[in-house]
Design a protein around this motif. Structure first.
Motif, PDB file in Angstrom:
ATOM      1  N   MET A   1     -13.510   6.363  -2.464  1.00 31.54           N
ATOM      2  CA  MET A   1     -12.987   7.278  -1.264  1.00 31.54           C
ATOM      3  C   MET A   1     -11.490   7.644  -2.304  1.00 31.54           C
ATOM      4  O   MET A   1     -10.901   7.080  -3.024  1.00 31.54           O
ATOM      5  N   ASN A   2     -11.169   9.002  -1.935  1.00 37.00           N
ATOM      6  CA  ASN A   2      -9.893   9.432  -2.105  1.00 37.00           C
ATOM      7  C   ASN A   2      -8.930   9.336  -0.712  1.00 37.00           C
ATOM      8  O   ASN A   2      -9.245   9.734   0.002  1.00 37.00           O
ATOM      9  N   ILE A   3      -7.901   8.422  -1.035  1.00 33.48           N
ATOM     10  CA  ILE A   3      -7.162   8.029   0.227  1.00 33.48           C
ATOM     11  C   ILE A   3      -5.626   8.686  -0.180  1.00 33.48           C
ATOM     12  O   ILE A   3      -4.946   8.257  -1.213  1.00 33.48           O
ATOM     13  N   LEU A   4      -4.940   9.347   0.683  1.00 31.14           N
ATOM     14  CA  LEU A   4      -3.839   9.610   0.620  1.00 31.14           C
ATOM     15  C   LEU A   4      -2.798   8.788   1.495  1.00 31.14           C
ATOM     16  O   LEU A   4      -3.237   8.573   2.800  1.00 31.14           O
ATOM     17  N   ILE A   5      -1.670   8.411   0.894  1.00 29.45           N
ATOM     18  CA  ILE A   5      -0.925   7.397   1.457  1.00 29.45           C
ATOM     19  C   ILE A   5       0.557   7.658   1.508  1.00 29.45           C
ATOM     20  O   ILE A   5       1.055   8.204   0.441  1.00 29.45           O
ATOM     21  N   THR A   6       1.400   7.567   2.536  1.00 34.24           N
ATOM     22  CA  THR A   6       2.835   7.608   2.807  1.00 34.24           C
ATOM     23  C   THR A   6       3.109   6.294   2.801  1.00 34.24           C
ATOM     24  O   THR A   6       2.770   5.646   3.686  1.00 34.24           O
ATOM     25  N   GLY A   7       4.598   5.954   2.393  1.00 35.66           N
ATOM     26  CA  GLY A   7       4.808   4.456   2.695  1.00 35.66           C
ATOM     27  C   GLY A   7       4.089   3.402   1.955  1.00 35.66           C
ATOM     28  O   GLY A   7       4.344   2.492   1.964  1.00 35.66           O
ATOM     29  N   GLY A   8       3.689   4.090   0.792  1.00 31.24           N
ATOM     30  CA  GLY A   8       2.635   3.084  -0.208  1.00 31.24           C
ATOM     31  C   GLY A   8       3.423   2.331  -1.202  1.00 31.24           C
ATOM     32  O   GLY A   8       2.847   1.479  -1.973  1.00 31.24           O
ATOM     33  N   THR A   9       4.790   2.458  -1.284  1.00 27.86           N
ATOM     34  CA  THR A   9       5.677   1.561  -2.120  1.00 27.86           C
ATOM     35  C   THR A   9       6.456   0.524  -1.297  1.00 27.86           C
ATOM     36  O   THR A   9       7.271   0.044  -1.629  1.00 27.86           O
ATOM     37  N   GLY A  10       6.380   0.642   0.002  1.00 22.82           N
ATOM     38  CA  GLY A  10       6.927  -0.439   0.863  1.00 22.82           C
ATOM     39  C   GLY A  10       6.170  -1.604   1.122  1.00 22.82           C
ATOM     40  O   GLY A  10       5.407  -1.942   0.131  1.00 22.82           O
ATOM     41  N   PHE A  11       6.737  -2.622   1.718  1.00 20.57           N
ATOM     42  CA  PHE A  11       6.285  -3.892   1.881  1.00 20.57           C
ATOM     43  C   PHE A  11       4.792  -3.979   2.072  1.00 20.57           C
ATOM     44  O   PHE A  11       3.913  -4.515   1.351  1.00 20.57           O
ATOM     45  N   LEU A  12       4.389  -3.221   3.336  1.00 24.45           N
ATOM     46  CA  LEU A  12       2.880  -3.476   3.699  1.00 24.45           C
ATOM     47  C   LEU A  12       2.201  -2.273   2.829  1.00 24.45           C
ATOM     48  O   LEU A  12       1.143  -2.714   2.320  1.00 24.45           O
ATOM     49  N   GLY A  13       2.721  -1.145   2.413  1.00 22.59           N
ATOM     50  CA  GLY A  13       2.046  -0.255   1.658  1.00 22.59           C
ATOM     51  C   GLY A  13       1.626  -0.565   0.085  1.00 22.59           C
ATOM     52  O   GLY A  13       0.671  -0.331  -0.248  1.00 22.59           O
ATOM     53  N   THR A  14       2.700  -1.315  -0.612  1.00 19.36           N
ATOM     54  CA  THR A  14       2.366  -2.034  -1.824  1.00 19.36           C
ATOM     55  C   THR A  14       1.015  -2.802  -1.723  1.00 19.36           C
ATOM     56  O   THR A  14       0.177  -2.945  -2.557  1.00 19.36           O
ATOM     57  N   LYS A  15       1.047  -3.824  -0.728  1.00 18.89           N
ATOM     58  CA  LYS A  15      -0.102  -4.695  -0.576  1.00 18.89           C
ATOM     59  C   LYS A  15      -1.327  -3.941  -0.233  1.00 18.89           C
ATOM     60  O   LYS A  15      -2.646  -4.363  -0.840  1.00 18.89           O
ATOM     61  N   LEU A  16      -1.326  -2.969   0.806  1.00 13.31           N
ATOM     62  CA  LEU A  16      -2.414  -2.291   0.956  1.00 13.31           C
ATOM     63  C   LEU A  16      -2.857  -1.492  -0.356  1.00 13.31           C
ATOM     64  O   LEU A  16      -4.225  -1.454  -0.563  1.00 13.31           O
ATOM     65  N   ALA A  17      -2.076  -0.758  -1.138  1.00 11.44           N
ATOM     66  CA  ALA A  17      -2.264  -0.061  -2.305  1.00 11.44           C
ATOM     67  C   ALA A  17      -3.098  -1.030  -3.253  1.00 11.44           C
ATOM     68  O   ALA A  17      -4.183  -0.486  -4.025  1.00 11.44           O
ATOM     69  N   GLU A  18      -2.645  -2.522  -3.402  1.00 12.83           N
ATOM     70  CA  GLU A  18      -3.299  -3.220  -4.239  1.00 12.83           C
ATOM     71  C   GLU A  18      -4.671  -3.435  -3.812  1.00 12.83           C
ATOM     72  O   GLU A  18      -5.550  -3.585  -4.718  1.00 12.83           O
ATOM     73  N   HIS A  19      -4.902  -3.542  -2.554  1.00 11.43           N
ATOM     74  CA  HIS A  19      -6.095  -3.990  -1.967  1.00 11.43           C
ATOM     75  C   HIS A  19      -7.019  -3.038  -2.207  1.00 11.43           C
ATOM     76  O   HIS A  19      -8.431  -3.012  -2.437  1.00 11.43           O
ATOM     77  N   LEU A  20      -6.753  -1.799  -1.805  1.00 13.81           N
ATOM     78  CA  LEU A  20      -7.718  -0.527  -1.948  1.00 13.81           C
ATOM     79  C   LEU A  20      -8.068  -0.179  -3.478  1.00 13.81           C
ATOM     80  O   LEU A  20      -9.039   0.176  -3.508  1.00 13.81           O
ATOM     81  N   THR A  21      -6.910  -0.363  -4.163  1.00 16.67           N
ATOM     82  CA  THR A  21      -7.380  -0.206  -5.520  1.00 16.67           C
ATOM     83  C   THR A  21      -8.502  -1.063  -6.144  1.00 16.67           C
ATOM     84  O   THR A  21      -9.271  -0.907  -7.039  1.00 16.67           O
TER      85      THR A  21
END
Length: 297
Positions: A1-21
């Motif tokens: 999927m193509n996923i657009l994220i805001t807050g992707g460099t914050g505490f939760l966002g960083t971990k979410l980005a790692e998981h989704l990638t």
């Protein structure tokens, strides 16, 4: 999927980005300093002036951005807490409106603060009446702004986050610091509820929301076992093998933190009924499991 994220460099966002990638999704992360970030094969950083024409077909939009709640709540700080959330959410809704092909889901960050503060009630997603304090007002307006996505035919989830527990961010490092310094104990009378969740489970709930096409509306992103402050601190002290003897009165926090002290001295019991009904399985359903993981990993 193509996923657009805001807050992707914050505490939760960083971990979410790692998981989704790790699941081979392609992420487009909106950032105020995109030019300072390094793109990867699965992550592309973009500025907040990005238009729909500059994006590929987006399957999911996740909004985790907003001014931090931490800090003395001056009038200006409170205005920024609210306006930052409304501004970014409004921008995303317009961005989705401009997309020729709409995303399947919009996951908009919110908070259990929607319900207000209580030592007696159990709040589920069926609770529709918001609280009357500042945070309840912020979350109510935040969700109202996000609800415009529903009119576009987009499945919309209001992710009402509880207290995130993680080693390198969120509230836990500050909460556990007194315990580690041998000065642990409950805050105020210790009766206030803490609706917590391990950050890994928070990431998993968001992922579950992307993948489960029947999940929509408010979703409490909390563990199924909230604890009162006195019990939370007692368990933390036990896991770290520290004493749990100090009692810090509410007045101390209001004197040093102002209105923001309510984040520590008050709370609510937010039960994740909807996630459980949809079959979500927690990695850390109990506080003991979560604390042990944070200590050992």
């Amino acid at each position: 999927m193509n996923i657009l994220i805001t807050g992707g460099t914050g505490f939760l966002g960083t971990k979410l980005a790692e998981h989704l990638t790790s699941l081979n999704h392609q992420l487009y992360i909106l950032s105020r300093s995109a030019e300072k970030k390094s793109n990867t094969s699965h992550m592309t950083f973009m500025n907040y002036d990005t238009t729909a024409n500059e994006l590929p077909k987006i399957d999911a939009v996740i909004n985790l951005a907003g001014e931090s709640l931490f800090g003395y709540w001056t009038k200006k700080k409170k205005e920024t807490i609210l306006t930052s959330r409304l501004r970014i959410t409004k921008y995303l809704v317009q961005l989705m409106k401009d997309m020729e092909e709409k995303p399947d889901v919009f996951i908009s960050g919110s908070a259990v603060g929607f319900y207000g503060m209580s030592e007696d009630f159990i709040y589920t997603e069926a609770t529709t009446q918001p609280g009357t304090d500042f945070l309840a007002s912020v979350t109510r307006q935040w969700e109202a702004e996000a609800s415009a996505a529903e009119a576009l035919g987009i499945r919309t989830i209001y992710a009402r986050f509880g207290i995130l527990l993680g080693k390198d961010g969120g509230a836990f490092p500050l909460m556990s610091l007194p315990v580690k310094l041998y000065t642990g104990g409950h805050i105020s009378d210790g009766e206030q509820w803490i609706s917590w969740i391990h950050v890994q489970d928070a990431v998993n709930v968001i992922t579950f929301g992307i993948e489960n096409h029947t999940l929509k509306g408010p979703v409490n992103v909390t563990a199924p076992t909230p604890k009162r402050n006195k019990d939370f601190m007692k368990k933390t002290a036990k896991v770290y093998k520290r004493p749990n003897w100090l009692h810090l009165p509410a007045a101390f926090f209001y004197l040093t933190l102002g209105e923001m002290a309510q984040l520590l001295t008050k709370g609510q019991y937010a039960y994740p009924e909807k996630a459980l009904e949809h079959g979500f399985v927690y990695d850390f359903p109990s506080l003991d499991q979560a604390l042990l993981d944070l200590k050992n990993n």
